[in-house]
Design a protein around this motif. Structure first.
Motif, mmCIF file in Angstrom:
data_model
loop_
_atom_site.group_PDB
_atom_site.id
_atom_site.type_symbol
_atom_site.label_atom_id
_atom_site.label_comp_id
_atom_site.label_asym_id
_atom_site.label_seq_id
_atom_site.Cartn_x
_atom_site.Cartn_y
_atom_site.Cartn_z
ATOM 1 N N ALA A 81 0.833 -1.211 0.000
ATOM 2 C CA ALA A 81 0.000 0.000 0.000
ATOM 3 C C ALA A 81 0.867 1.260 0.000
ATOM 4 O O ALA A 81 0.550 2.255 -0.657
ATOM 5 C CB ALA A 81 -0.925 -0.010 1.213
ATOM 6 N N LYS A 82 1.996 1.223 0.716
ATOM 7 C CA LYS A 82 2.906 2.361 0.770
ATOM 8 C C LYS A 82 3.479 2.660 -0.607
ATOM 9 O O LYS A 82 3.481 3.804 -1.074
ATOM 10 C CB LYS A 82 4.029 2.075 1.761
ATOM 11 C CG LYS A 82 5.096 3.161 1.812
ATOM 12 C CD LYS A 82 6.233 2.768 2.739
ATOM 13 C CE LYS A 82 7.343 3.829 2.722
ATOM 14 N NZ LYS A 82 8.489 3.437 3.571
ATOM 15 N N TYR A 83 3.949 1.604 -1.265
ATOM 16 C CA TYR A 83 4.523 1.807 -2.593
ATOM 17 C C TYR A 83 3.456 2.230 -3.600
ATOM 18 O O TYR A 83 3.709 3.053 -4.479
ATOM 19 C CB TYR A 83 5.225 0.529 -3.064
ATOM 20 C CG TYR A 83 6.581 0.344 -2.447
ATOM 21 C CD1 TYR A 83 7.630 1.192 -2.764
ATOM 22 C CD2 TYR A 83 6.812 -0.678 -1.532
ATOM 23 C CE1 TYR A 83 8.883 1.026 -2.190
ATOM 24 C CE2 TYR A 83 8.062 -0.852 -0.948
ATOM 25 C CZ TYR A 83 9.096 0.011 -1.286
ATOM 26 O OH TYR A 83 10.325 -0.152 -0.706
ATOM 27 N N ASP A 84 2.256 1.653 -3.477
ATOM 28 C CA ASP A 84 1.171 2.058 -4.371
ATOM 29 C C ASP A 84 0.860 3.548 -4.209
ATOM 30 O O ASP A 84 0.648 4.266 -5.186
ATOM 31 C CB ASP A 84 -0.098 1.238 -4.080
ATOM 32 C CG ASP A 84 -0.056 -0.134 -4.761
ATOM 33 O OD1 ASP A 84 0.719 -0.273 -5.722
ATOM 34 O OD2 ASP A 84 -0.763 -1.043 -4.311
ATOM 35 N N GLY A 85 0.830 4.005 -2.943
ATOM 36 C CA GLY A 85 0.555 5.416 -2.682
ATOM 37 C C GLY A 85 1.631 6.316 -3.257
ATOM 38 O O GLY A 85 1.342 7.365 -3.856
ATOM 39 N N GLU A 86 2.899 5.923 -3.087
ATOM 40 C CA GLU A 86 3.999 6.725 -3.619
ATOM 41 C C GLU A 86 3.963 6.758 -5.139
ATOM 42 O O GLU A 86 4.218 7.791 -5.759
ATOM 43 C CB GLU A 86 5.332 6.160 -3.125
ATOM 44 C CG GLU A 86 5.568 6.365 -1.633
ATOM 45 C CD GLU A 86 6.920 5.837 -1.182
ATOM 46 O OE1 GLU A 86 7.725 5.457 -2.051
ATOM 47 O OE2 GLU A 86 7.163 5.808 0.030
ATOM 48 N N LYS A 87 3.639 5.637 -5.733
ATOM 49 C CA LYS A 87 3.598 5.583 -7.198
ATOM 50 C C LYS A 87 2.459 6.447 -7.735
ATOM 51 O O LYS A 87 2.606 7.110 -8.778
ATOM 52 C CB LYS A 87 3.420 4.142 -7.675
ATOM 53 C CG LYS A 87 3.567 4.009 -9.186
ATOM 54 C CD LYS A 87 3.501 2.566 -9.628
ATOM 55 C CE LYS A 87 3.771 2.457 -11.130
ATOM 56 N NZ LYS A 87 2.831 3.236 -11.951
ATOM 57 N N GLN A 88 1.336 6.448 -7.057
ATOM 58 C CA GLN A 88 0.229 7.299 -7.497
ATOM 59 C C GLN A 88 0.619 8.772 -7.471
ATOM 60 O O GLN A 88 0.296 9.537 -8.390
ATOM 61 C CB GLN A 88 -0.999 7.058 -6.611
ATOM 62 C CG GLN A 88 -1.685 5.718 -6.859
ATOM 63 C CD GLN A 88 -2.841 5.480 -5.916
ATOM 64 O OE1 GLN A 88 -3.161 6.321 -5.086
ATOM 65 N NE2 GLN A 88 -3.469 4.309 -6.033
ATOM 66 N N LYS A 89 1.336 9.177 -6.429
ATOM 67 C CA LYS A 89 1.801 10.565 -6.349
ATOM 68 C C LYS A 89 2.772 10.885 -7.482
ATOM 69 O O LYS A 89 2.699 11.945 -8.098
ATOM 70 C CB LYS A 89 2.484 10.810 -5.001
ATOM 71 C CG LYS A 89 1.548 10.763 -3.804
ATOM 72 C CD LYS A 89 2.311 10.970 -2.507
ATOM 73 C CE LYS A 89 1.402 10.864 -1.297
ATOM 74 N NZ LYS A 89 2.150 11.025 -0.027
ATOM 75 N N LEU A 90 3.694 9.958 -7.731
ATOM 76 C CA LEU A 90 4.663 10.170 -8.799
ATOM 77 C C LEU A 90 3.991 10.225 -10.171
ATOM 78 O O LEU A 90 4.321 11.061 -11.005
ATOM 79 C CB LEU A 90 5.720 9.061 -8.782
ATOM 80 C CG LEU A 90 6.831 9.220 -7.746
ATOM 81 C CD1 LEU A 90 7.664 7.948 -7.674
ATOM 82 C CD2 LEU A 90 7.721 10.404 -8.075
ATOM 83 N N ASP A 91 3.028 9.335 -10.385
ATOM 84 C CA ASP A 91 2.322 9.327 -11.659
ATOM 85 C C ASP A 91 1.571 10.643 -11.877
ATOM 86 O O ASP A 91 1.531 11.176 -12.991
ATOM 87 C CB ASP A 91 1.350 8.146 -11.724
ATOM 88 C CG ASP A 91 2.067 6.817 -11.889
ATOM 89 O OD1 ASP A 91 3.255 6.835 -12.278
ATOM 90 O OD2 ASP A 91 1.456 5.769 -11.617
ATOM 91 N N ALA A 92 0.974 11.170 -10.811
ATOM 92 C CA ALA A 92 0.275 12.451 -10.913
ATOM 93 C C ALA A 92 1.263 13.576 -11.218
ATOM 94 O O ALA A 92 0.981 14.474 -12.029
ATOM 95 C CB ALA A 92 -0.474 12.739 -9.608
ATOM 96 N N LEU A 93 2.428 13.535 -10.562
ATOM 97 C CA LEU A 93 3.452 14.549 -10.795
ATOM 98 C C LEU A 93 3.971 14.471 -12.225
ATOM 99 O O LEU A 93 4.177 15.490 -12.886
ATOM 100 C CB LEU A 93 4.597 14.367 -9.804
ATOM 101 C CG LEU A 93 5.749 15.395 -9.878
ATOM 102 C CD1 LEU A 93 5.230 16.801 -9.667
ATOM 103 C CD2 LEU A 93 6.817 15.059 -8.847
ATOM 104 N N ILE A 94 4.185 13.257 -12.709
ATOM 105 C CA ILE A 94 4.667 13.076 -14.086
ATOM 106 C C ILE A 94 3.646 13.637 -15.082
ATOM 107 O O ILE A 94 4.008 14.288 -16.071
ATOM 108 C CB ILE A 94 4.933 11.583 -14.369
ATOM 109 C CG1 ILE A 94 6.201 11.143 -13.622
ATOM 110 C CG2 ILE A 94 5.082 11.318 -15.861
ATOM 111 C CD1 ILE A 94 6.449 9.646 -13.663
ATOM 112 N N ALA A 95 2.367 13.411 -14.827
ATOM 113 C CA ALA A 95 1.323 13.931 -15.716
ATOM 114 C C ALA A 95 1.355 15.460 -15.738
ATOM 115 O O ALA A 95 1.250 16.094 -16.803
ATOM 116 C CB ALA A 95 -0.044 13.432 -15.262
ATOM 117 N N THR A 96 1.516 16.071 -14.554
ATOM 118 C CA THR A 96 1.587 17.526 -14.467
ATOM 119 C C THR A 96 2.805 18.067 -15.199
ATOM 120 O O THR A 96 2.722 19.043 -15.962
ATOM 121 C CB THR A 96 1.634 17.970 -12.992
ATOM 122 O OG1 THR A 96 0.456 17.514 -12.330
ATOM 123 C CG2 THR A 96 1.718 19.486 -12.886
#
Length: 337
Positions: free
Chosen positions: A163-178
């Motif tokens: 869950a921790k890694y999933d949460g971090e990846k979601q943040k990174l994916d959002a940042l990459i999109a931005t």
């Protein structure tokens, strides 16, 4: 006899008569003829002077002050984008085995529940209980219960990490999109300003630009700085290309990154980051190999050579060259490494 005299204000016989009205008509005719001659191109009129090469260069330099911060901002977003994509990929590699590990752990717990609580002990466990001594029976039962508890804790731990890694990846994916969106917007802005510069450059006469090589360096220079200077000086004459980091073309921060990379020191391809990646040095203490930055927004950087000289990639249309640091407002010096 009295002498006869001519009446005053009379012309002598045969003398020409020039009334004032005739002179006025003549002047008007001269003006009209001159105007017609100008219209026909018979009389040259001073034309508006074409801008000189120096004046065009000054216009391009002024426009470049507007463009370069945009390019460096683009470089920053692109560098951050590469770092975050790498992090996202590394997290994905960690998540994949965690998913398998959690699935196997859940299967083991389900198997324990089925064997011990639904169908009763297996044949091996039954034999263990029958052959066990009375004083060890309680210990064996406790061990089995503890084993099930450990399985549950293992699954809980795996799921928590996942869950921790999933949460971090979601943040990174959002940042990459931005940042991907920012990259597109900056590229569009750069293209617009670059088009204006190309119009100015198109009016310049075609000339061969010769640049001076690096001067002899004297004084205290570190091993890394010597290598960086040598590498940067070998690029003198190479063209400026925005976003380029070598080996045959460069922008300003791309050249300094390339030079210090040859010395084993990695700098980010962005002037603002390079400012933070070096040690602050006063102008009085600056020495060859230091990075020299310009403008309050840190939109340009060069490799200092000492004696107010630097090697740098100036802008489009001007190759990597050695020039004075006094042509632009100096923001400060930094020492990499």
């Amino acid at each position: 006899m009295p002498v006869a005299t001519m009446p005053p204000h009379r012309h002598a016989p045969g003398s020409p008569v020039r009334p004032r009205g005739l002179r006025r008509v003549a002047r008007r005719l001269i003006v009209l003829v001159a105007a017609a001659a100008v219209g026909a191109g018979m009389i040259a009129v001073p034309a508006q002077a074409e801008p000189t090469v120096d004046e065009i260069e000054a216009q391009i330099d002024k426009k470049w002050e507007e463009l370069e911060p945009t390019i460096e901002k683009y470089n920053k977003v692109r560098a951050q984008l590469a770092v975050n994509r790498k992090k996202s990929s590394e997290l994905q590699k960690k998540i994949e085995p965690l998913a398998l590990q959690s699935e196997l752990a859940l299967n083991r717990v389900g198997d324990l529940a089925s064997r011990y609580y639904m169908s009763g002990p297996s044949q091996e466990i039954g034999a263990l209980l029958v052959s066990a001594k009375p004083d060890t029976l309680t210990e064996q039962l406790t061990l089995l219960d503890r084993l099930a508890s450990q399985e549950r804790k293992q699954v809980e731990g795996v799921l928590a990490v996942r869950a921790k890694y999933d949460g971090e990846k979601q943040k990174l994916d959002a940042l990459i999109a931005t940042q991907t969106k920012q990259q597109s917007e900056l590229a569009a802005k750069k293209k617009q300003i670059d088009a204006e510069i190309k119009k100015l450059e198109a009016s310049m006469p075609k000339t061969t630009v010769k640049t001076a090589g690096c001067p002899t360096i004297n004084g205290v220079v570190s091993v890394a700085a010597r290598k960086a200077i040598k590498t940067a000086c070998q690029q003198v004459g190479d063209p400026y290309v925005w976003g380029a980091t070598g080996p045959n073309s460069f922008d300003c921060s791309g050249l300094t990154q390339y030079a210090y990379k040859s010395a084993g020191i990695y700098l980010t391809h962005h002037t603002g980051d390079q400012w933070n990646e070096g040690k602050a040095v006063s102008r009085a203490d600056a020495r060859a190999g230091d990075l020299v930055f310009f403008y309050s927004g840190l939109s340009h950087v060069g490799l200092y050579l000492g004696n107010n000289q630097m090697v740098h990639a100036p802008r489009a249309g001007k190759p990597v060259q050695v020039s004075s640091i006094n042509t632009m407002p100096v923001a400060g010096f930094r020492r990499p490494g």
